[in-house]
Design an enzyme around this catalytic site. Structure first.
Site, PDB file in Angstrom:
ATOM      1  N   HIS A  48       3.470  -2.126   3.476  1.00  0.00           N
ATOM      2  CA  HIS A  48       3.586  -0.794   2.882  1.00  0.00           C
ATOM      3  C   HIS A  48       4.961  -0.652   2.254  1.00  0.00           C
ATOM      4  CE1 HIS A  48       0.453  -0.526   5.930  1.00  0.00           C
ATOM      5  NE2 HIS A  48      -0.103   0.428   5.171  1.00  0.00           N
TER       6      HIS A  48
ATOM      7  N   ASP B  54       0.811  -1.223   0.000  1.00  0.00           N
ATOM      8  CA  ASP B  54       0.000   0.000   0.000  1.00  0.00           C
ATOM      9  C   ASP B  54       0.846   1.275   0.000  1.00  0.00           C
ATOM     10  OD1 ASP B  54      -2.067  -1.755   0.253  1.00  0.00           O
ATOM     11  OD2 ASP B  54      -3.028  -0.692   1.941  1.00  0.00           O
TER      12      ASP B  54
HETATM   13 ZN    ZN Z   1      -2.764   3.378   3.181  1.00  0.00          ZN
END
Ligand code: ZN
Length: 581
Positions: free
Chosen positions: A179, A37
């Site tokens: 992430h 992400d």
């Molecule tokens: Zn996010």
């Protein structure tokens, strides 16, 4: 009794009263999806390197306001088969927006991703913070992807912790949230991938996870994992491209597994949603480089890209035939034009179109090639109609043995295989060398003479039977010590020297002072003692020569060209002796 029961069971099964248990369904692999992400970012390319090295496809939920700054990274992500997905334009909490506000966040990012993937591509959505309500559900216009494994990599900026948090919670069908904007998340997640692969997990995109398990996905619905259903549709297999020539063009056929669409291009760029869709075989022009991919969805559910290059085939070579001074050039393929020259030049501009057979003069070199629509010109074919009237297809003026082969052929000592093939570089066999000398000798065995052939491997009907009988009877050759002559065996250079020397001896053409002449070869110590006298005389008499390094190579094979050359020197030598006498 047992046997009776099993027979009874078999009978019942046949009549359908009892059915056999179903064959165990392929349980399917453990599938898992890793998602990244908030990127793309400065670490995404190194992550892509790591995923590529591991053959892993991931899913990237990206922010629109970062996509434009990393366009080459996004393009690479797509090219390498990862799934591209939407994480809003600027990471707003979508639950605070109106439905149209949500739609604007999603669609502006979709349009940016379309620059890589092509318009009409489907992008799954992950709402920032996992923040959901009905506006988000309606405004997203796509399946909403949550997760079932959260290592909290944004909190623990430590690769080892990220790795351990992933593997501790991983399960079959999981969606893992990482992430790629944190440097520690790259090695941490890659280490977890290595561990889980060793545990038997196969990493797939989110779209593949659901497709392979037969689960359809609906827009606006949340998904956080995909449990096993016990079946696995398997990966998307690469398509198979084949091509064949049709009226000078290329007909391309592409096959893929059932249900998969095929996208292809004959251009240089990559493939995406807007590439041509294959609907059936098609014609294109040579040369052609074709790329194709099989896909259930081009974004995250497709095969590896296959590339095939097709070049135009060559026309079939023509055949040159010269018989009794008449030149004929033929080509087995239809619709073929034949071009030829009689000048000997192979790159001449003076090609003429062949229209039919023609008389030619001795001393003519012929070159020809075929041309045919939809084909490259054939290789050129050469032939020579020698000054002495021999038709050669593999012996040409300028070769050191040309004159010797031509003389040997013209004098009937050496014959080709009937179609102009004389195989000059081929090793001469014992049967052929003896036949060469026999024909040169001009002698013949009188009818009914019935010379004994003391070798079991010489059948009386063979072309070399009479020559072998003659040569053996006159002391030119002996057997190989095993009662056999081995007519198909090669002849070493020192054996060849001895056989020619024996012939001179038989004809009483060895002068009394033979053995006094001088000769030397760099490798003369390799000559066997039984051959030294023959090699010595033949060398100083000029009948044998060494190679450019003054080596005789006594154990080397005698080629047909070498045998012809020695025979012609022998003929000259005999001529000079007879001239003197
Ligand atoms: Zn996010």
């Amino acid at each position: 009794m047992k046997r009776v029961i099993s027979l009874l069971l078999a009978a019942l099964m046949l009549t359908g009263v009892i059915t056999a248990p179903p064959a165990a369904k392929a349980a399917g692999k453990k599938l898992i999806a890793i998602t990244y992400d908030d990127g793309p970012g400065p670490y995404t390319d190194s992550l892509l390197d790591g995923l590529k090295a591991r053959g892993v496809k991931a899913t990237f939920f990206m922010l629109g306001n970062r996509v434009a700054s990393y366009s080459s990274t996004v393009a690479r992500m797509y090219r390498e088969g990862h799934q591209l997905a939407n994480h809003s334009y600027d990471h707003s909490n979508l639950a605070n927006l109106s439905e149209s506000g949500v739609r604007s966040q999603i669609q502006s990012t979709n349009r940016l991703l379309d620059k890589t993937c092509g318009s009409g591509t489907d992008y799954m959505v992950r709402a920032p913070y996992g923040s959901m309500n009905s506006n988000v559900s309606r405004g997203a216009g796509a399946p909403l992807i949550f997760w079932s494994v959260d290592p909290q990599d944004w909190l623990y900026r430590n690769a080892e912790t990220v790795k351990n948090n992933i593997i501790r919670n991983a399960h079959d069908g999981a969606i893992i949230l990482v992430h790629d904007i944190h440097s520690t998340s790259i090695p941490g997640s890659l280490a977890a991938i290595d561990y889980l692969k060793r545990q038997g997990y196969e990493f797939v995109t989110v779209r593949e996870l659901f497709r392979r398990r037969g689960q359809s996905m609906k827009n606006g619905v949340q998904y956080s994992s995909c449990r096993s259903t016990g079946s696995d549709a398997g990966p998307v297999e690469a398509p198979i491209i084949t091509g064949e020539t049709e009226n000078g063009r290329l007909r391309v056929t592409i096959k893929a597994q059932p249900g998969a669409a095929i996208y292809y291009t004959t251009g240089s760029g990559g493939l995406n949603q807007n590439s041509a869709r294959y609907t059936g075989s098609f014609l294109t022009d040579y040369p052609c480089r074709l790329q194709a991919v099989a896909a259930y969805n081009m974004n995250g559910s497709r095969s590896e890209t296959v590339t095939e290059t097709f070049t135009m085939p060559k026309a079939k070579q023509p055949d040159i035939i010269v018989s009794e001074g008449i030149l004929t050039i033929e080509c087995a393929a239809s619709d073929t034009e034949i071009h030829y020259t009689l000048t000997g030049a192979q790159d001449s501009g003076g090609w003429q179109l062949y229209t039919g057979e023609m008389p030619i003069e001795p001393g003519t070199e012929i070159t020809a090639y075929s041309s045919c629509r939809g084909h490259l010109d054939s290789e050129q074919v050469r032939a020579s109609f020698s000054e002495r009237g021999t038709f050669f297809r593999d012996v040409f003026p300028g070769q050191w043995y040309y004159d010797a082969m031509d003389r040997a052929a013209a004098e009937g000592c050496m014959s080709g295989s009937g179609s102009g093939i004389f195989a000059p570089a081929k090793n001469i066999t014992r049967g052929d060398l003896v036949t060469l000398l026999y024909r040169y000798s001009g002698e013949s065995i009188e009818e009914g003479a019935d010379l004994p052939i003391p070798f079991d491997d010489i059948a009386p009907g063979k072309y070399y039977a009479e020559p072998v009988a003659w040569a053996h009877n006159n002391g030119l050759v002996s057997g190989c010590g095993d009662g056999l002559f081995h007519p198909g065996r090669g002849v070493s250079r020192q054996e060849m020297a001895v056989i020619f020397y024996n012939f001179l001896n038989y004809r009483q053409l060895i002068p009394d002072d033979a053995g006094t002449g001088s000769w030397s070869y760099a490798d003369e110590d390799k000559i066997s003692s039984w051959a030294k006298e023959a090699v010595g005389f033949m060398s100083y008499a000029g009948l044998l020569q060494g190679n450019g390094k003054n080596e005789f190579q006594p154990l080397g094979n005698t080629t047909r060209a070498q045998a012809a050359a020695v025979l012609m020197r022998l003929e000259d030598y005999i001529g000079s002796i007879n001239g003197q006498s």
